[in-house]
Design an enzyme around this catalytic site. Sequence first.
Site, PDB file in Angstrom:
ATOM      1  CG  ASP A 265     -15.087 -72.416-128.049  1.00 49.75           C
ATOM      2  OD1 ASP A 265     -14.318 -71.764-128.750  1.00 49.75           O
ATOM      3  OD2 ASP A 265     -14.811 -72.757-126.880  1.00 49.75           O
TER       4      ASP A 265
HETATM    5  C1  GLC Z   1     -12.245 -71.411-124.992  1.00 47.09           C
HETATM    6  C2  GLC Z   1     -11.664 -71.438-126.386  1.00 47.09           C
HETATM    7  C3  GLC Z   1     -11.460 -72.828-126.921  1.00 47.09           C
HETATM    8  C4  GLC Z   1     -11.176 -73.777-125.772  1.00 47.09           C
HETATM    9  C5  GLC Z   1     -12.458 -73.853-124.957  1.00 47.09           C
HETATM   10  C6  GLC Z   1     -12.308 -74.774-123.724  1.00 47.09           C
HETATM   11  O1  GLC Z   1     -13.091 -70.301-124.862  1.00 47.09           O
HETATM   12  O2  GLC Z   1     -12.345 -70.698-127.396  1.00 47.09           O
HETATM   13  O3  GLC Z   1     -10.386 -72.762-127.869  1.00 47.09           O
HETATM   14  O4  GLC Z   1     -10.823 -75.057-126.263  1.00 47.09           O
HETATM   15  O5  GLC Z   1     -12.902 -72.586-124.536  1.00 47.09           O
HETATM   16  O6  GLC Z   1     -11.481 -74.169-122.783  1.00 47.09           O
END
Ligand code: GLC
Length: 745
Positions: A265
Amino acid sequence: MLRKKVDQLTIQEKIGQLIQLTGNFFDTHNDSVVTGPQKKIGLSRSYQINNTGSILNTVDKQQIREMQRTHLLKSTHKIPLLFMADIIYGFKTIFPIPLAQTCSWNFPLIEESATVLAKECYEAGIHVTFAPMVDLVRDPRWGRVMEAPGEDTLLGECYAESMVNGIQGNGDAQHIPKGKLAACIKHFAAYGAAVAGREYNSVDMSESMLRNFFLPSYAKGIEAGAKLVMTAFNTLNGIPCTGNKWLNRDMLRDTLHFDGVLISDYAAIDELITHGYAENQTSAAKQALLAGVDIDMKTAVYANKLEKLVKQNQDLHALLDEAVLRVLMLKNDLGLFDDPYRGIQTEEDITNTILSKEHKETALKLAEESIVLLKNNNHTLPLSRNQKVALIGPYAEEKATLGFWAITGDEADTITLKDGLHALLDTSCLSVARGAYLLDKHTENLYDKYNDKLPVESEDEETLLEEAIAIAKTSDIIVLAVGENTYQSGEGGSRTNPVLPATQLRLINALSTLAKPIVLVVYGGRPLILTEVEEKVSAILYAWFPGTMNGLAVANLLTGKANPSAKLSMTFPRSVGQIPIYYNELRTGRPQLDEENTHRFASRYIDQSNLPLYPFGFGKSYTHFQYSDFRLNQEEMTKNEQIKVTLTVKNTGSYSGKEIVQLYICDKVASITRPVKLLKAFKKIDLKVGESQRIEFEIDNNMLKFYHPDGSFDSEHGDFDIFIGKDSAEHLFKRRIRLVSKHNT
Ligand code: GLC
């Protein structure tokens, strides 16, 4: 072929395939990339931007085309870029938030919504979407329940499978066809169980709880063929998921047989340091690689530190090659080596279906089937044509009804509730007033970078209230549109007290003194606590954040053009103190036998009922369904037999409608304590007035299995209670069955 391609790459080129950056790093007209974004995330100046493997959240097809063209021109290896984005429940045609969608229990329709999502993304040139999010949730204080499938394992599995099939296509072909994308199951794992519902907080649970409740939805998405999985921000039993070798290699790869790409993430690899799990970026890079993380989303850790690590250690170099191969296989599955533009190289290639009539019809249908009728005293609803309606509340004309994760949706496309009612009611029968602010005064600065997206309240609150009371007095019925703001929900939107804003409670209280029937229409990204207002209104329609077709869907339901059929996929608490509260809780040694029982020494509260305000599986209709003639073909079965359960459901009301018939099972005695009940099957049926249907469920051994502490997945002989009901609390039929090793002759 691909492994050969890996071997031909330099170490820097290999590492580049594992780096994901945002589009601003590729702004060729801006030579301050190095001193700007590159410096900001600490990416060393020696890093070659053109080695990068994928881009995060660039969603404009011209930009995508240009970035791909430039990249292929400038890069030495000519490996196309991957474009990935957060398109969770719609690109331009925005569907209801996932927590609402699962209240439809209509998974073929959810799959259709994902097909629309994929088609619109494909036209924009997006290759991967970071959906579906399938974290099981039990705590409405957590802001991200809005994007989750709810508290039940079976619904979570159905959601995961439907979304992956809709996004990727449910063919067995390795390659992802045109009009489809790669899906990403997230967040692995158990992010929804953050302690106290506080965003990014730690997660601690037994492996039995993890395997039996929280992992199945991820497993089902992987079984459906999802090409990516994303790590979760949280720790699991003390180890951050992004650095958790047991979780990502033993469990994800070896036990769940996932062979796709594992992406971190956002910045989660660097956060291994903040967690206190990695001493520095070098150890963070090593831990993440050892834990099987293939792509480093938006940090400099892999880019800055992997080269030295893999040069010193052949085993790590082998892991690097493994990770790069998986990324190249994903690009190959998307056909990028044959066509890096996936069909959008020229405008002529593109058949524009974005926000098409058909797409909006699908969105309308899903919104109508996701909005839950929680209360309808004295048949207050549906509205009758000649009633004088006062539409009051901050959501009467609000366009921000798309939910937190509709990052590519345009609120301008949204139909407001006022528009919807104007389309169905005589204009002379409808008057409108705002009545109150959407958010309480002096709370507008709680939302960080979203502060400037909040509604601007220009009128004086007293004036708003007076105007509302005035139109209410001259009307027959009040439709009161209230709710939490989009930015009180979603990521970073945890709330200690998920109730309606005080300004709206004041409006409800004022209007409830007028002795006029009030229909409360509630918008929100979570189960809000409605206990304080419930007895002040005659009817409650829970709209969630219903997406682009908001006003038309709500108006169709209010006027009876559509009959509510949704049933809750997450429990509504009576009070914060009950949280976490969910239907499938484990049994205790001293259960609270019934509400009237005040015996002190039972599992109960002295100041509140154990019961929720509205239970999982609950939802009303304008019609009535009668259940009768419940039968079993036998009362015991061996592990390779089934028991057939049949019953008749009849529409005895005066509206045609859909009913969701639910089957729950309780394992009476087992080697670990089992839940009071578990949803094991359901059928959504459509009945005209007076129509009956014979329903059949088949109970098989699979429904009786559970994960044991030793990891085995099996059932145990003994007694089971089966319940058939309209929701998890109301059992219309209950019978005991038995699982035997063999029948007594
Ligand atoms: C965010 C979220 C995740 C998302 C990623 C990219 O913090 O936790 O669900 O896909 O970053 O934006």
